[in-house]
Each structure stands twice: as C-alpha cells, then as structure tokens.
Design an enzyme around this catalytic site. Sequence first.
Site, PDB file in Angstrom:
ATOM      1  N   SER A   1       0.829  -1.206   0.000  1.00  0.00           N
ATOM      2  CA  SER A   1       0.000   0.000   0.000  1.00  0.00           C
ATOM      3  C   SER A   1       0.859   1.250   0.000  1.00  0.00           C
ATOM      4  O   SER A   1       1.973   1.255   0.554  1.00  0.00           O
ATOM      5  CB  SER A   1      -0.899   0.000   1.244  1.00  0.00           C
ATOM      6  OG  SER A   1      -1.494   1.266   1.445  1.00  0.00           O
TER       7      SER A   1
ATOM      8  N   TYR B   1      -2.303  -0.252  10.079  1.00  0.00           N
ATOM      9  CA  TYR B   1      -2.512  -0.808   8.735  1.00  0.00           C
ATOM     10  C   TYR B   1      -1.232  -0.689   7.917  1.00  0.00           C
ATOM     11  O   TYR B   1      -0.764  -1.660   7.309  1.00  0.00           O
ATOM     12  CB  TYR B   1      -3.661  -0.077   8.036  1.00  0.00           C
ATOM     13  CG  TYR B   1      -3.776  -0.411   6.565  1.00  0.00           C
ATOM     14  CD1 TYR B   1      -4.119  -1.692   6.147  1.00  0.00           C
ATOM     15  CD2 TYR B   1      -3.535   0.554   5.587  1.00  0.00           C
ATOM     16  CE1 TYR B   1      -4.211  -2.013   4.801  1.00  0.00           C
ATOM     17  CE2 TYR B   1      -3.623   0.248   4.237  1.00  0.00           C
ATOM     18  CZ  TYR B   1      -3.963  -1.028   3.857  1.00  0.00           C
ATOM     19  OH  TYR B   1      -4.046  -1.345   2.525  1.00  0.00           O
TER      20      TYR B   1
END
Length: 342
Positions: A127, A152
């Site tokens: 990501s 995350y």
Amino acid sequence: MKVLITGAAGFIGNDLAIRLLERGDEVIGIDNLNDYYDPSLKEARLARVTGNPGFTDVRLDIADRDGVAEVFKKYKPDRVVNLAAQAGVRYSLENPNSYIDTNVVGFMNILEGCRYNDVEHLVYASSSSVYGSNTKMPFSVHDNVDHPVSIYAATKKANELMAHTYSHLYRLPTTGLRFFTVYGPWGRPDMALFLFTRKILAGEPIDVFNYGKHRRDFTYIDDIVEGVVRTLDRVAQPNPEWSGEHPDAASSTGPYALYNIGNNEPVELMHYIEVLEDCLGIKAEKNMLPLQAGDVPDTYADVQDLVRDVGYKPDMSVEQGVANFVDWYREYYRVKGAAGGK
C-alpha cells in the site's frame, strides 16, 4: 496458468479474477466474505465469476493455517496473488487486532503455502500507506519507509519484510505492489468516492478531512489490474548489482521486487469532489475537518520502475474514472438523481 487469488470477492481481486479467466487462466478464489462492509456486494461481485468453469470458489479465512495449507495441497497453484487484507486506515485505529490476524498471520500462511508447494511467483498487495511520514515526492520504492503512521501501514510494511525473508531464504520469487488510492466501479463502500456518492445523493453532508487539501494519486481499477497482471507474468529476479553497503529497498540478492502502481498525477481532494458533484449534478454540503490520525496529507507515485520493467503506466483521468463509477453506482443501486434528469 492456475492462479490462486486471495480476496477474490474483494474490489481488486474480483476484477483480477475476471481478467485472468478471460485470457484462459484457471482461478482458485479464496474469500471469507466477512462483514467489514456489506457482504451482499461481495456476493454480487462473486456472481460475476462463479458461472465460469475455470473458477473455483473457496470460502476460507487466510488466518486459518490448516485450511490454507489444505487449499495449496489440493489445488497446487502455479502462481499466487494475495489481495486478502483487513483494509482501511481509520478502522485500524478502532480494531488493530484484526489487522494482525489477516495481514500478518494470514500472509504468513500464504508464504508457507507458496514455500511448500513450489509456487513460481507470489504477487501481493502492499500500500502507498507504507510511505507514512515521508515527504519527498514522488514516493519512490527505493526510499526508506520505516515510519508508518497507522497499524494498517505497519502491517503492509511487515508483508514486504516477510516476503523478502522468503525470497532470501527459500528463493521464492515475490513481488509487492504498493497500490495508490484505488477507485472505480464495484469499489469499496468504506472509501471516499463511495461514501461521498451515497451521502450526496441522500442529501447528507460529507466529511472532508484536512479541509480538502489532501492530494491523492487516485488510481482507476482497470489500471491497477493491468499492473497486477503484468507483474504476475514477470517473475521477480535477483538483482546482481545489489550491495549491502548501499542497499536498494526495492530489490535484493533474492528474487524480490517492489513496485508502485499509481496514476503518477496527484489530485487535490476538493477537485475530486468537484468532479463528483458535476457527475451527480448536485452540490455537496461539506463538513470541513482537520487531518485525521493515521492519514497522510499527500500521496504521489513514482512509477518509473513499473514502466521500465513491464512497459505500463496507469493513465485513466479522474474525470472519466469518476464518471464511470457514478454510472455503475446508479445502475447497481437503482438510484435516480439530478444529473441528466436521471
């Protein structure tokens, strides 16, 4: 090829499955259809592929070690694309344990499955959030990313480190893909475009964080899938020039690679909203709010390596991409609104 896709009922995984099936690959799709967001949307995505004889639907949580091992043993995939993840920066502030369960424990199970079943290539979703506190733009895969600002992001950085270890120890070819703000038809309801569209059509105010000054490298779903397919077909190789004295973060002495997949053209959030308002024919009522914890102000992808190695650069304009999403949203939810008298 026989390709195992985790997260096959997800936004990216489902489109990837369709693309691979269309070119003649066999796809084994794993998903647990959890309720992080509306499972009926996931079921509708799966319905697009379940009638295809080349698709096998496996309902499984990748955190289930024995279950994952059994799938690898039974189906013996040639290549694997790991897209299953607990996504979302803001939700990671509320429920961090779920990110460890899926993104770390689950990914470990996938790595082990690849290791023991002679998988030719593992491609996995990282990501843009791994860039964290970095401010040098555009973000490069060759830069240090040791300062994540959400759990995350930390789990995605952990995935890259875990993959590197398996590439080094077991010569498992792995390629990590840092996705930049994916949007488009069949997207995730927890993401900005989906939330904004629903609220604007309902006449509700939208929350605009960082007072609309975010810049995001919004990347259309078709561009993401094209990047995934091209990197899947290009098995990661060792970098013979890699040096421990001047370590390159994006390669290794093992078969390991990292790429950004982003539009390479950051757009200010307020412009994104204006494009959506034009497509809907409705002006949004806006709650202007400060930057939320865990968010980064800007993202901007350096995609030179992607262009060099697989000959591809995402290029869908935000104007066309948002219009495509709005058309899908109206049809899927049977929503009428202001634009074009619909």
